[in-house]
Design an enzyme around this catalytic site. Sequence first.
Site, short mmCIF file in Angstrom:
data_model
loop_
_atom_site.label_atom_id
_atom_site.label_comp_id
_atom_site.label_asym_id
_atom_site.label_seq_id
_atom_site.Cartn_x
_atom_site.Cartn_y
_atom_site.Cartn_z
N CYS A 41 2.01 2.10 12.96
CA CYS A 41 3.08 3.01 12.56
C CYS A 41 3.41 4.00 13.65
O CYS A 41 4.56 4.35 13.84
CB CYS A 41 2.70 3.80 11.31
SG CYS A 41 2.00 2.80 10.03
N ASN A 45 -7.65 3.81 8.96
CA ASN A 45 -7.03 2.65 9.60
C ASN A 45 -6.98 2.72 11.11
O ASN A 45 -6.81 1.71 11.77
CB ASN A 45 -5.60 2.45 9.06
CG ASN A 45 -4.80 3.72 9.07
OD1 ASN A 45 -5.23 4.76 8.57
ND2 ASN A 45 -3.62 3.68 9.66
N GLN A 86 -7.85 -0.43 3.79
CA GLN A 86 -8.64 -0.95 4.92
C GLN A 86 -10.07 -1.34 4.53
O GLN A 86 -10.77 -1.93 5.33
CB GLN A 86 -8.69 0.08 6.06
CG GLN A 86 -7.36 0.30 6.75
CD GLN A 86 -6.87 -0.90 7.57
OE1 GLN A 86 -7.65 -1.81 7.90
NE2 GLN A 86 -5.59 -0.92 7.89
N THR A 100 12.09 -6.50 -11.29
CA THR A 100 11.61 -7.83 -11.69
C THR A 100 10.25 -8.09 -11.06
O THR A 100 10.08 -7.97 -9.84
CB THR A 100 12.62 -8.91 -11.23
OG1 THR A 100 13.88 -8.60 -11.82
CG2 THR A 100 12.17 -10.30 -11.61
N GLY A 125 0.81 -1.22 0.00
CA GLY A 125 0.00 0.00 0.00
C GLY A 125 0.84 1.27 0.00
O GLY A 125 0.51 2.25 -0.67
N THR A 126 1.93 1.27 0.73
CA THR A 126 2.77 2.47 0.82
C THR A 126 3.29 2.86 -0.56
O THR A 126 3.20 4.03 -0.96
CB THR A 126 3.95 2.20 1.79
OG1 THR A 126 3.40 1.94 3.07
CG2 THR A 126 4.90 3.38 1.86
N HIS A 185 -1.47 -7.79 2.57
CA HIS A 185 -1.31 -8.35 3.92
C HIS A 185 -2.40 -7.92 4.90
O HIS A 185 -2.44 -8.39 6.03
CB HIS A 185 0.10 -8.06 4.47
CG HIS A 185 0.35 -6.65 4.89
ND1 HIS A 185 0.39 -6.28 6.21
CD2 HIS A 185 0.57 -5.53 4.18
CE1 HIS A 185 0.66 -4.98 6.29
NE2 HIS A 185 0.77 -4.50 5.06
N SER A 204 -3.66 -3.48 -0.66
CA SER A 204 -2.50 -4.16 -0.07
C SER A 204 -2.92 -5.56 0.36
O SER A 204 -3.99 -5.75 0.95
CB SER A 204 -2.02 -3.36 1.14
OG SER A 204 -0.98 -4.04 1.79
#
Length: 382
Positions: A320, A150, A179, A236, A70-71, A200, A198
């Site tokens: 974070c 979030n 989220q 890659t 996501g970042t 995860h 994202s």
Amino acid sequence: MMIYLDNSASTIPEEEVLRTFAQANRTYYANPASLHQAGNKAEQLLESARKQIATLLGDSESTVIFTSGGTEANNLAIIGYAKSLKHRGNHIITTVIEHDSIRNACLHLKTEGFEIDFLSVNEAGEVSPEELKEKIRKDTILVSIMHVNNEIGTIQPIEACSKVIREHSRALFHSDCVQSLGKLELPYPEWVDAVTLSAHKIHGLKGTGCLLTKKFNEPEAISFGGGQERGIRSGTANAPGSAAFAKAIRLIIERKNISAYRRWNTRLRKAVEDENLVRICSPIEGAPHIFAVAFKGITGEVAVNYFQEQGIMVSTSSACSSKTNKVSPVIQAIRVPDDYRRGVIRISFGNMNTDQEIDTITRVIKEFIEIIKKGMKQHDME
Ligand SMILES: Cc1ncc(COP(=O)(O)O)c(C=O)c1O
């Protein structure tokens, strides 16, 4: 066994996702850009993951730009669109409660001469379409508003904001949907032009994510190399990771557990709502998987440690900000009173949680409140 209730920070991967990743790495090990047979096979896997994700999320014509999460997708959206649209203007609008990957990308653009306006929020964490209307201009090139916050779970009025943007500008509308994926219907493609996702956060793997955009609406590259991902994101390509991401999206759509999340959220809310020592930070109409509360007169770290001792993992307002000991901009923005704002914890649900686990945390929260009350009484007597 520990109880894991920090699913907004990251989730436990589904076994099927892990199997897909391991198998794909064994079979499709080559570089998808290589011309030989193994390279072609890896490329086919990558393209099939791309097609599946676009189709599962509602628009088979969309462009999926795979990223490391996501970042990176948020950076690509903010900086890449600012670059690709700068011939039309230099004004960008976002909000005061975005994830750091949006906020800091915008602050970076400010140093490059872009003008950034931050929309404020009310006590529920919501932006107002009226304020957006006041701030939007003919030279606004990009608006970025997250779908679900979030830290407290606020759902933004994306549809109303989209109408304002379309009526008053030619700005591109991006939304961080990290989220909301798997929990709410995405506003893409109907209301927004591009979304960040994202893996995860949906029982997929760390290190995979994407920017999903409409065709012909692609950002400029912000990193440089061999020109993979249509020249937008060099490096890659991670074909096995992309296949595992597609699998995680398919599973979260099939298995989403919204009614359980809602039940658990209501249960926790009921357990604490009459307590003076507790202030509920999550709005009642928020996303079902997030419940944030603030305890009076203690720090979030003390609460997190207490829960940990009782076998439960939760976080302070966001993973974070949890190590910096600062009050997060979201908690400041929703005007949590001074004596509560350092004591925020976030409880967030995932598909592996059970009713019994929620029974346990409900009991532990109540015990914790009693301990704070006793501590306060003792303090008063001293
Ligand atoms: C709303 C939001 N946006 C972006 C991110 C960043 O995603 P990632 O961890 O994949 O870089 C997160 C994760 O914390 C998030 O919650």
